[in-house]
Motif scaffolding. Structure first.
Motif, mmCIF file in Angstrom:
data_model
loop_
_atom_site.group_PDB
_atom_site.id
_atom_site.type_symbol
_atom_site.label_atom_id
_atom_site.label_comp_id
_atom_site.label_asym_id
_atom_site.label_seq_id
_atom_site.Cartn_x
_atom_site.Cartn_y
_atom_site.Cartn_z
ATOM 1 N N LEU A 130 1.187 -1.110 0.447
ATOM 2 C CA LEU A 130 -0.205 -0.013 -0.004
ATOM 3 C C LEU A 130 0.951 1.692 0.049
ATOM 4 O O LEU A 130 0.686 2.182 -0.631
ATOM 5 N N TYR A 131 1.818 1.414 0.950
ATOM 6 C CA TYR A 131 3.231 2.111 0.843
ATOM 7 C C TYR A 131 3.196 3.174 -0.491
ATOM 8 O O TYR A 131 2.895 4.070 -0.953
ATOM 9 N N HIS A 132 3.706 1.763 -1.113
ATOM 10 C CA HIS A 132 4.418 1.947 -2.678
ATOM 11 C C HIS A 132 3.160 2.026 -3.634
ATOM 12 O O HIS A 132 3.542 2.110 -4.957
ATOM 13 N N GLY A 133 1.994 1.657 -3.726
ATOM 14 C CA GLY A 133 1.047 1.803 -4.165
ATOM 15 C C GLY A 133 0.860 0.829 -4.916
ATOM 16 O O GLY A 133 0.303 0.895 -6.308
ATOM 17 N N ILE A 134 1.151 -0.512 -4.724
ATOM 18 C CA ILE A 134 0.952 -1.217 -5.625
ATOM 19 C C ILE A 134 -0.145 -2.460 -4.995
ATOM 20 O O ILE A 134 0.237 -3.101 -4.360
ATOM 21 N N LEU A 135 -1.328 -1.712 -5.432
ATOM 22 C CA LEU A 135 -2.750 -2.343 -4.378
ATOM 23 C C LEU A 135 -3.175 -3.319 -5.621
ATOM 24 O O LEU A 135 -3.907 -4.272 -4.306
ATOM 25 N N TYR A 136 -2.898 -3.509 -6.750
ATOM 26 C CA TYR A 136 -3.129 -5.223 -6.966
ATOM 27 C C TYR A 136 -2.965 -6.423 -6.954
ATOM 28 O O TYR A 136 -3.145 -6.996 -7.046
ATOM 29 N N LEU A 137 -2.158 -6.273 -5.982
ATOM 30 C CA LEU A 137 -1.127 -7.243 -5.522
ATOM 31 C C LEU A 137 -1.363 -7.540 -3.457
ATOM 32 O O LEU A 137 -1.254 -8.077 -3.295
ATOM 33 N N VAL A 138 -2.232 -6.761 -3.099
ATOM 34 C CA VAL A 138 -2.836 -6.469 -1.784
ATOM 35 C C VAL A 138 -3.518 -8.077 -1.367
ATOM 36 O O VAL A 138 -3.612 -9.039 -1.122
ATOM 37 N N ALA A 139 -4.790 -8.061 -2.460
ATOM 38 C CA ALA A 139 -5.335 -9.489 -2.600
ATOM 39 C C ALA A 139 -4.607 -10.554 -2.407
ATOM 40 O O ALA A 139 -4.965 -11.325 -2.102
ATOM 41 N N PRO A 140 -3.845 -10.544 -4.338
ATOM 42 C CA PRO A 140 -3.430 -11.702 -3.837
ATOM 43 C C PRO A 140 -2.166 -11.649 -2.143
ATOM 44 O O PRO A 140 -2.195 -13.295 -2.048
ATOM 45 N N ALA A 141 -1.436 -10.959 -1.695
ATOM 46 C CA ALA A 141 -0.200 -11.102 -1.104
ATOM 47 C C ALA A 141 -1.786 -11.886 0.679
ATOM 48 O O ALA A 141 -0.963 -12.784 1.047
ATOM 49 N N MET A 142 -2.604 -10.949 0.448
ATOM 50 C CA MET A 142 -3.354 -11.939 2.003
ATOM 51 C C MET A 142 -3.665 -13.324 1.449
ATOM 52 O O MET A 142 -3.425 -13.846 2.420
ATOM 53 N N LEU A 143 -4.025 -13.580 0.619
ATOM 54 C CA LEU A 143 -4.582 -15.108 0.315
ATOM 55 C C LEU A 143 -3.042 -16.132 0.842
ATOM 56 O O LEU A 143 -3.403 -16.808 1.486
ATOM 57 N N VAL A 144 -2.257 -15.752 0.282
ATOM 58 C CA VAL A 144 -0.840 -16.656 -0.145
ATOM 59 C C VAL A 144 -0.088 -16.596 1.279
ATOM 60 O O VAL A 144 -0.181 -17.488 2.428
ATOM 61 N N PHE A 145 -0.370 -15.167 1.842
ATOM 62 C CA PHE A 145 0.204 -15.257 3.248
ATOM 63 C C PHE A 145 -0.460 -16.186 4.211
ATOM 64 O O PHE A 145 0.040 -17.082 5.533
ATOM 65 N N TYR A 146 -1.995 -16.246 4.294
ATOM 66 C CA TYR A 146 -2.561 -16.631 5.346
ATOM 67 C C TYR A 146 -3.058 -17.826 4.183
ATOM 68 O O TYR A 146 -3.019 -19.215 5.655
ATOM 69 N N GLY A 147 -3.140 -18.725 3.656
ATOM 70 C CA GLY A 147 -2.768 -20.019 3.013
ATOM 71 C C GLY A 147 -1.703 -20.238 4.000
ATOM 72 O O GLY A 147 -1.049 -21.298 4.701
ATOM 73 N N LEU A 148 -0.384 -19.501 4.050
ATOM 74 C CA LEU A 148 0.895 -20.145 4.650
ATOM 75 C C LEU A 148 0.728 -20.383 5.891
ATOM 76 O O LEU A 148 1.456 -21.444 7.315
ATOM 77 N N ALA A 149 0.035 -19.140 6.982
ATOM 78 C CA ALA A 149 -0.954 -19.020 8.233
ATOM 79 C C ALA A 149 -1.472 -20.369 8.666
ATOM 80 O O ALA A 149 -1.104 -21.158 9.673
ATOM 81 N N LEU A 150 -2.251 -21.003 7.652
ATOM 82 C CA LEU A 150 -2.586 -22.324 8.027
ATOM 83 C C LEU A 150 -2.471 -23.214 7.555
ATOM 84 O O LEU A 150 -2.676 -24.295 8.912
ATOM 85 N N ILE A 151 -1.400 -23.256 6.149
ATOM 86 C CA ILE A 151 -0.287 -24.859 7.197
ATOM 87 C C ILE A 151 0.060 -24.620 7.975
ATOM 88 O O ILE A 151 0.724 -25.272 8.215
ATOM 89 N N ASN A 152 0.840 -23.292 8.395
ATOM 90 C CA ASN A 152 1.671 -23.120 9.718
ATOM 91 C C ASN A 152 0.794 -23.881 10.494
ATOM 92 O O ASN A 152 1.633 -23.795 11.857
ATOM 93 N N GLY A 153 -0.867 -23.549 11.173
ATOM 94 C CA GLY A 153 -1.236 -23.651 12.339
ATOM 95 C C GLY A 153 -1.522 -25.374 11.996
ATOM 96 O O GLY A 153 -2.364 -25.971 13.019
ATOM 97 N N SER A 154 -1.819 -25.617 11.029
ATOM 98 C CA SER A 154 -2.577 -27.129 10.902
ATOM 99 C C SER A 154 -2.004 -28.164 11.926
ATOM 100 O O SER A 154 -2.197 -29.700 12.569
ATOM 101 N N LYS A 155 -0.721 -27.872 11.843
ATOM 102 C CA LYS A 155 0.352 -28.946 12.995
ATOM 103 C C LYS A 155 -0.233 -29.115 14.133
ATOM 104 O O LYS A 155 0.390 -30.180 15.271
ATOM 105 N N TYR A 156 -0.670 -27.791 14.783
ATOM 106 C CA TYR A 156 -1.608 -28.108 16.229
ATOM 107 C C TYR A 156 -3.392 -28.151 16.174
ATOM 108 O O TYR A 156 -3.404 -27.901 17.714
ATOM 109 N N THR A 157 -3.773 -28.352 14.776
ATOM 110 C CA THR A 157 -4.942 -28.860 14.948
ATOM 111 C C THR A 157 -5.273 -29.441 13.661
ATOM 112 O O THR A 157 -4.432 -30.188 13.377
ATOM 113 N N PHE A 158 -7.062 -29.801 13.323
ATOM 114 C CA PHE A 158 -7.057 -30.186 12.745
ATOM 115 C C PHE A 158 -6.405 -30.846 11.312
ATOM 116 O O PHE A 158 -5.765 -29.754 10.436
ATOM 117 N N GLY A 159 -5.788 -31.798 11.110
ATOM 118 C CA GLY A 159 -5.118 -31.407 9.393
ATOM 119 C C GLY A 159 -5.783 -31.475 8.451
ATOM 120 O O GLY A 159 -5.232 -31.051 7.245
#
Length: 207
Positions: A130-159
């Protein structure tokens, strides 16, 4: 034959006990459904806003967005986050009480920590975009990092949550290529996929 069956049953029970002792199993599928509905509502509000101001969501849409528009989108995203977190807390606490389990213990703490690290990194990265005005990559970045968070947390809950994370990453990478579909991919990732995942989890573990 009966002895072998009893031994298998005993091993299965031991495995279940070990899973219960090492994984946070109070997550409710209803949480995913509620989060998905919240995301769909937020996406509808943003789409309505775009129509009102004649903003087309395409590869150069960032030139049509003013700071006021960006603030509006951030406010909607924050509202979706609050609703999703609130519903997740409510349904998870309700399931924990139903099963006589503690909601706040070492397992839930490990789960939250492993979710929080990729999510925090993703939030900072999106702020940089957002700071650099690259707004069109915000939604993709949110999805990718959220997916990584889910995979990272899957070891401690339902696989099963790992598969949701993989789908989020694939969708985020695809929307990073086809940037004109960022809002659509965000809606599918945080809305539709959550509802599908939550429904499957509910019927698999709670019915």
């Amino acid at each position: 034959m009966n002895q072998q069956h009893d031994q298998l049953e005993a091993l299965h029970e031991i495995r279940n006990i070990m899973d219960r002792s090492s994984r946070f199993i109070s997550l409710s599928g209803l949480s995913g459904i509620a989060a998905g509905v919240s995301a769909l509502t937020g996406a509808a509000v943003v789409k309505w806003h775009f129509v009102q101001y004649n903003i087309r969501y395409n590869h150069d849409y960032s030139t049509a967005l003013t700071w006021t528009n960006i603030q509006f989108m951030l406010a909607v995203a924050l509202g979706v986050l609050i609703l999703a977190f609130g519903s997740a807390s409510y349904f998870t606490a309700r399931r924990a009480r139903k099963n006589n389990l503690r909601i706040w213990d070492s397992k839930s703490q490990r789960l939250l920590l492993n979710l929080a690290i990729p999510l925090a990194a993703g939030g900072i990265f999106c702020a940089i975009l957002l700071y650099h005005g690259i707004l069109y990559l915000v939604a993709p970045a949110m999805l990718v990092f959220y997916g990584l968070a889910l995979i990272n947390g899957s070891k401690y809950t339902f696989g099963d949550i790992r598969y949701l994370g993989i789908c989020e990453i694939i969708l985020g990478l695809a929307s990073g290529i086809f940037i004109g579909y960022g809002l659509l991919s965000w809606t599918i990732g945080f809305g539709v996929l959550h509802i599908v995942y939550g429904t499957l989890m509910y019927f698999k573990y709670e019915r």
